[in-house]
Design an enzyme around this catalytic site. Structure first.
Site, PDB file in Angstrom:
ATOM      1  N   HIS A   1      -2.475   6.649   4.018  1.00 56.73           N
ATOM      2  CA  HIS A   1      -1.036   6.670   4.283  1.00 56.73           C
ATOM      3  C   HIS A   1      -0.456   7.974   3.735  1.00 56.73           C
ATOM      4  O   HIS A   1      -0.614   8.279   2.549  1.00 56.73           O
ATOM      5  CB  HIS A   1      -0.332   5.503   3.592  1.00 56.73           C
ATOM      6  CG  HIS A   1      -0.623   4.157   4.180  1.00 56.73           C
ATOM      7  ND1 HIS A   1      -1.375   3.963   5.323  1.00 56.73           N
ATOM      8  CD2 HIS A   1      -0.244   2.909   3.789  1.00 56.73           C
ATOM      9  CE1 HIS A   1      -1.435   2.680   5.606  1.00 56.73           C
ATOM     10  NE2 HIS A   1      -0.773   2.021   4.685  1.00 56.73           N
TER      11      HIS A   1
ATOM     12  N   CYS B   1       0.805  -1.232   0.000  1.00 54.00           N
ATOM     13  CA  CYS B   1       0.000   0.000   0.000  1.00 54.00           C
ATOM     14  C   CYS B   1       0.841   1.288   0.000  1.00 54.00           C
ATOM     15  O   CYS B   1       0.473   2.269  -0.647  1.00 54.00           O
ATOM     16  CB  CYS B   1      -0.966  -0.010   1.184  1.00 54.00           C
ATOM     17  SG  CYS B   1      -0.238  -0.612   2.703  1.00 54.00           S
TER      18      CYS B   1
HETATM   19  N1  LIG Z   1      -5.054  -3.468   5.088  1.00 53.70           N
HETATM   20  C1  LIG Z   1      -4.384  -2.862   4.118  1.00 53.70           C
HETATM   21  O1  LIG Z   1      -4.374  -1.602   4.018  1.00 53.70           O
HETATM   22  C2  LIG Z   1      -3.619  -3.647   3.101  1.00 53.70           C
HETATM   23  C3  LIG Z   1      -3.094  -2.969   2.011  1.00 53.70           C
HETATM   24  C4  LIG Z   1      -2.394  -3.677   1.022  1.00 53.70           C
HETATM   25  C5  LIG Z   1      -2.216  -5.035   1.150  1.00 53.70           C
HETATM   26  N2  LIG Z   1      -2.715  -5.705   2.233  1.00 53.70           N
HETATM   27  C6  LIG Z   1      -2.514  -7.157   2.281  1.00 53.70           C
HETATM   28  O2  LIG Z   1      -3.789  -7.776   2.041  1.00 53.70           O
HETATM   29  C7  LIG Z   1      -3.885  -8.991   2.802  1.00 53.70           C
HETATM   30  C8  LIG Z   1      -5.110  -8.931   3.721  1.00 53.70           C
HETATM   31  O3  LIG Z   1      -4.935  -7.847   4.648  1.00 53.70           O
HETATM   32  P1  LIG Z   1      -6.098  -7.414   5.649  1.00 53.70           P
HETATM   33  O4  LIG Z   1      -5.621  -6.166   6.267  1.00 53.70           O
HETATM   34  O5  LIG Z   1      -7.425  -7.453   4.964  1.00 53.70           O
HETATM   35  O6  LIG Z   1      -6.044  -8.655   6.726  1.00 53.70           O
HETATM   36  P2  LIG Z   1      -7.181  -9.168   7.711  1.00 53.70           P
HETATM   37  O7  LIG Z   1      -8.161  -8.115   8.025  1.00 53.70           O
HETATM   38  O8  LIG Z   1      -6.446  -9.815   8.840  1.00 53.70           O
HETATM   39  O9  LIG Z   1      -7.936 -10.336   6.859  1.00 53.70           O
HETATM   40  C9  LIG Z   1      -7.300 -11.544   6.525  1.00 53.70           C
HETATM   41  C10 LIG Z   1      -8.240 -12.463   5.755  1.00 53.70           C
HETATM   42  O10 LIG Z   1      -7.546 -13.705   5.478  1.00 53.70           O
HETATM   43  C11 LIG Z   1      -8.384 -14.784   5.894  1.00 53.70           C
HETATM   44  N3  LIG Z   1      -7.571 -15.925   6.341  1.00 53.70           N
HETATM   45  C12 LIG Z   1      -6.732 -15.974   7.413  1.00 53.70           C
HETATM   46  N4  LIG Z   1      -6.191 -17.223   7.509  1.00 53.70           N
HETATM   47  C13 LIG Z   1      -6.712 -17.947   6.483  1.00 53.70           C
HETATM   48  C14 LIG Z   1      -6.553 -19.294   6.057  1.00 53.70           C
HETATM   49  N5  LIG Z   1      -5.735 -20.167   6.697  1.00 53.70           N
HETATM   50  N6  LIG Z   1      -7.255 -19.716   4.970  1.00 53.70           N
HETATM   51  C15 LIG Z   1      -8.065 -18.869   4.316  1.00 53.70           C
HETATM   52  N7  LIG Z   1      -8.288 -17.584   4.682  1.00 53.70           N
HETATM   53  C16 LIG Z   1      -7.587 -17.124   5.751  1.00 53.70           C
HETATM   54  C17 LIG Z   1      -9.217 -14.229   7.030  1.00 53.70           C
HETATM   55  O11 LIG Z   1     -10.375 -15.046   7.193  1.00 53.70           O
HETATM   56  P3  LIG Z   1     -11.077 -15.291   8.652  1.00 53.70           P
HETATM   57  O12 LIG Z   1     -11.869 -14.049   8.969  1.00 53.70           O
HETATM   58  O13 LIG Z   1     -11.937 -16.478   8.410  1.00 53.70           O
HETATM   59  O14 LIG Z   1      -9.959 -15.529   9.628  1.00 53.70           O
HETATM   60  C18 LIG Z   1      -9.528 -12.834   6.503  1.00 53.70           C
HETATM   61  O15 LIG Z   1     -10.591 -12.907   5.578  1.00 53.70           O
HETATM   62  C19 LIG Z   1      -2.562  -9.121   3.575  1.00 53.70           C
HETATM   63  O16 LIG Z   1      -1.710  -9.947   2.825  1.00 53.70           O
HETATM   64  C20 LIG Z   1      -2.037  -7.686   3.641  1.00 53.70           C
HETATM   65  O17 LIG Z   1      -0.652  -7.637   3.757  1.00 53.70           O
HETATM   66  C21 LIG Z   1      -3.438  -5.033   3.200  1.00 53.70           C
END
Ligand SMILES: NC(=O)c1ccc[n+]([C@@H]2O[C@H](COP(=O)([O-])OP(=O)(O)OC[C@H]3O[C@@H](n4cnc5c(N)ncnc54)[C@H](OP(=O)(O)O)[C@@H]3O)[C@@H](O)[C@H]2O)c1
Length: 365
Positions: free
Chosen positions: A237, A144
């Site tokens: 950000h 991001c």
């Molecule tokens: N937040 C940001 O601003 C941002 C920006 C760019 C990139 N990212 C990237 O995008 C990704 C998601 O980020 P986030 O902030 O949305 O994280 P998050 O809120 O923690 O969500 C993670 C997701 O992954 C799922 N998950 C976890 N363990 C799993 C498994 N073993 N099998 C299948 N699904 C699983 C979770 O499902 P459950 O609810 O069922 O646990 C949830 O839907 C990360 O790789 C992060 O680095 C995030």
């Protein structure tokens, strides 16, 4: 155009929720399936998910049963917002089974045959998918903070050549997912460390600004030093940059190239493309996350305070919406580019993979 069914992997997460909002009534894609971990699989979406968006869960999805990553999926395109600790092997497995994975996660971004794409800058890197050794494909968007840095650097680099960059980020807490950083750590505080973030900014930017040479990307010859901090801001950000340029340019020259910058998504009028990919603000106390993060529906890079740097050459402040253009919106724009540039067209490798998936979804042998 017949809409293509798509699934969201990690649909219950912070990025997954943004995917769900941004895919509502999308002209190219129909949100057909929601996928998360075994903790959520089998539950109605509204129960599985801690919805944290400003608008309610779309009614059509609240009772939709969440699938697990072992369940069969009928959608040929999968948008991935999977937790990075599990995303790598899960995304690879889907690509091996012929799915087109459009991912936000860090795991495959630096793989030599995986395009790391910002369509305004390097859409031609999408050709790398022809080098991938599986029936499907993996396409990634940057970290991001990297996306806004790269957007600001690309037009300046093309015109004047960027030699070195010193960047400090002030990153929002939504960037850490939910529940993310404990409130006792972040309220009234700044945390001067985000694991792995500085390395991502320093490496991903060079791949994005690099040149596609045959079957590989030659990294851009720029030295980047990043310092990343987490600040008590919900969304957006902010980054402060100082640049050393290869040819002489003053603040007015830099402002001109940023203001004039348009590229493929604008020419193709892609549904998620911002009209102005870079928005310049003139007031000396802008950009500010609370006031400016929703410019161009959160899809642009906001730039302000372009001025001379007494140490390097030019300095400025930039801002972007980390879960929109920094995550879900970036992935959707990549998928729109894939469609409009004909990568899924009749006779293409991915078209065959998509048809195969559709046949399997209706139970054909
Ligand atoms: N937040 C940001 O601003 C941002 C920006 C760019 C990139 N990212 C990237 O995008 C990704 C998601 O980020 P986030 O902030 O949305 O994280 P998050 O809120 O923690 O969500 C993670 C997701 O992954 C799922 N998950 C976890 N363990 C799993 C498994 N073993 N099998 C299948 N699904 C699983 C979770 O499902 P459950 O609810 O069922 O646990 C949830 O839907 C990360 O790789 C992060 O680095 C995030």
């Amino acid at each position: 155009m017949e809409r293509i069914p798509v699934a969201v992997l990690g649909a219950t997460g912070t990025v997954g929720q943004k995917f769900i909002l941004l895919l509502q009534d999308h002209p190219y894609f129909e949100l057909a399936e929601l996928v998360a971990s075994e903790r959520s699989a089998g539950k109605p979406y509204a129960q599985a998910c801690q919805w944290k968006q400003d608008s309610p869960i779309p009614r059509s999805l609240a009772q939709r049963t969440v699938k697990g990553t072992d369940d069969p999926l009928g959608s040929p395109i999968l948008f991935s917002g999977l937790d990075a600790t599990v995303a790598g092997p899960i995304e690879s497995r889907y690509a091996e089974r012929g799915y087109i994975v459009i991912s936000n996660s860090r795991n495959h971004r630096m793989d030599p045959d995986v395009p790391l794409v910002i369509p305004e800058i390097n859409h031609e890197h999408l050709d790398l998918i022809h080098r991938q050794n599986h029936p499907g494909a993996i396409i990634t968007n940057p970290n991001c903070s990297t996306i806004f840095l790269s957007m600001a650097l690309a037009p300046i680099h093309r015109e004047f050549g960027v030699e070195a960059v010193n960047v400090t980020t002030l990153q929002a807490i939504s960037g850490a997912g939910y529940p993310g950083v404990p409130s006792l750590d972040i309220v009234g505080n700044v945390i001067p460390y985000i694991g792995g973030e500085e390395e991502k900014m320093e490496s991903e930017t060079l791949k994005i600004l690099g040149r596609l040479a045959g079957d590989r990307v030659e990294p851009a010859p720029i030295r980047i030093s990043a310092q990343c901090t987490r600040v008590p801001v919900v969304d957006g950000h902010t980054e402060t940059l100082s640049l050393k340029l290869r040819s002489r340019a003053g603040p007015q020259d830099v402002a001109r190239v940023l203001r004039q910058f348009r590229s493929l998504p604008q020419e193709l009028a892609l549904p998620s493309a911002p009209g102005n990919p870079i928005v310049l603000l003139e007031d000396q106390d802008r950009p500010q996350p609370r006031r400016d993060v929703w410019l161009e529906k959160g899809m642009c890079t906001v730039v302000g305070r372009i001025r001379e740097c007494p140490v390097l050459d030019i300095k400025m402040v930039i801002l972007g919406h980390n879960t929109v253009r920094g995550a879900a919106g970036a992935a959707i724009l990549n998928a729109e580019t894939l469609v409009k540039k004909g990568y899924l067209g009749n006779g293409s490798r991915l078209h065959q993979a998509m048809n195969q998936r559709r046949l399997q979804a209706v139970g054909a042998p």
